[in-house]
Scaffold this motif. Sequence first.
Motif, PDB file in Angstrom:
ATOM      1  N   LYS A  59       0.669  -1.156   0.280  1.00 42.63           N
ATOM      2  CA  LYS A  59       0.425   0.368  -0.315  1.00 42.63           C
ATOM      3  C   LYS A  59       1.076   0.888  -0.096  1.00 42.63           C
ATOM      4  CE  LYS A  59      -3.979   2.842   2.015  1.00 42.63           C
ATOM      5  NZ  LYS A  59      -3.964   4.039   3.061  1.00 42.63           N
ATOM      6  N   GLU A 114       1.443   3.991  -3.400  1.00 41.60           N
ATOM      7  CA  GLU A 114       0.828   5.441  -2.980  1.00 41.60           C
ATOM      8  C   GLU A 114       2.084   6.663  -3.609  1.00 41.60           C
ATOM      9  OE1 GLU A 114       0.179   5.938   0.486  1.00 41.60           O
ATOM     10  OE2 GLU A 114      -2.642   4.739   0.722  1.00 41.60           O
ATOM     11  N   GLU A 154      -6.843   3.055  -7.060  1.00 36.88           N
ATOM     12  CA  GLU A 154      -5.801   4.301  -7.023  1.00 36.88           C
ATOM     13  C   GLU A 154      -5.708   4.913  -8.978  1.00 36.88           C
ATOM     14  OE1 GLU A 154      -4.438   5.816  -4.413  1.00 36.88           O
ATOM     15  OE2 GLU A 154      -5.692   4.054  -3.165  1.00 36.88           O
TER      16      GLU A 154
END
Length: 400
Positions: free
Chosen positions: A153, A157, A197
């Motif tokens: 994660k 990001e 995302e």
Amino acid sequence: MSNRRHFLSQSAAAASALAFPLVGGAQAKAIKVGVLHPVTGALAYSGQQCREGAMMAIEDINKAGGIKSLGGAKLEALLGDAQSQPQAGAAEVEKMNEAGVSAVVGAFASAICLATTQAAAKYNLPHIVDVGVADQIVERGLKNTFRFGPGYKKCTETAMANLHVLNTAAGKPAKTVMIIHEESLFGSGTAQLLSRELPGYGYEVKEVVKHANPTRDFNNIVLRMKAVNPDIVIPANYYNEYALLVRTMQQQKVTPKAIYSVLGGAASSYKFVKEFPDAANGIIDCNHWFNPKDKRAQDLKKRVEAKGLFFSYELFMTYTSMWLLADALERAKSVDRAALIDALEKSTFSDHIMPYGPTKFVAGQNQGAQPLMTQVLNKDIKVIIPRDYREADPLFPLKA
């Protein structure tokens, strides 16, 4: 049964020895540490690199005087082979527990780490995760589990934010993406995060393609890639499949604006760059990487290369994880598992070669961990982001 009695008698002897203070120059009892990796099977190369990192760290720790708070006790590796299978990894933890190890360091792959940490938790056996990036590893409330590096994660990001910066600075030439991922926990989890995302940053995910481990032919996937014609290809797979995918792209003359990896198995690999420099050229990766400005990292790299090996993330991540354990043993002043877990929970370990902020474990995850962005430029791997560690300016896109 005789093996079980032998293990138990050894463990009892170790406990007895440590219950009394050392006198008159007596040799401190060695501290057994489980070193558990997939050294055979599909993930053998990565597992062997991890094991080498662990053994080099143990050698350095012992040469530096061992665990001084325990009378200079030396670390002793108990080696285990997870055979590239979660069940085999869990079985090795059972053996290690019976043999009286104080902790386990391993086990590279996310799916294997998920199994080995769970197995170790039954015995309150401290388990330091060296690489495994799936965040489920540290989201189950296991008190024995500690991951020093970042999870997927955090890496996703970081990668998405930096892709947006690079693409914006270049005038937003890239608009579409194709994700190619391996089928296990690492690849599937990373692909899910990316798919979620990317649209928020303005990218259209044209296709997500899953492949088996191992896969020995990427021709059909690359033919599909030709048809889809994405601006950016994002691979999320282990070394062998990553290398074969990119080589197949080169052979079929598929040249997207960028190959932009998140935890790419071969993207930040000196082995891949040496063996296939043209295929590797220009690849960007968000991955585990050492601090290039730390002289100790460069010295370790030279030692590794002198052995005829490559300085890979598997090696230096496991090397650093073993030093994290040594630091915890030093502060715990004990091989008692509860004391060692407490020392790891309170760790502020900073004497290492990674580009991290202060070590602080929250629910087993080091909050100071971060990936770096690298790019293959002029047959070498250079850090391009963040600026604090930058060795070269990024080249994006690769083609107009």
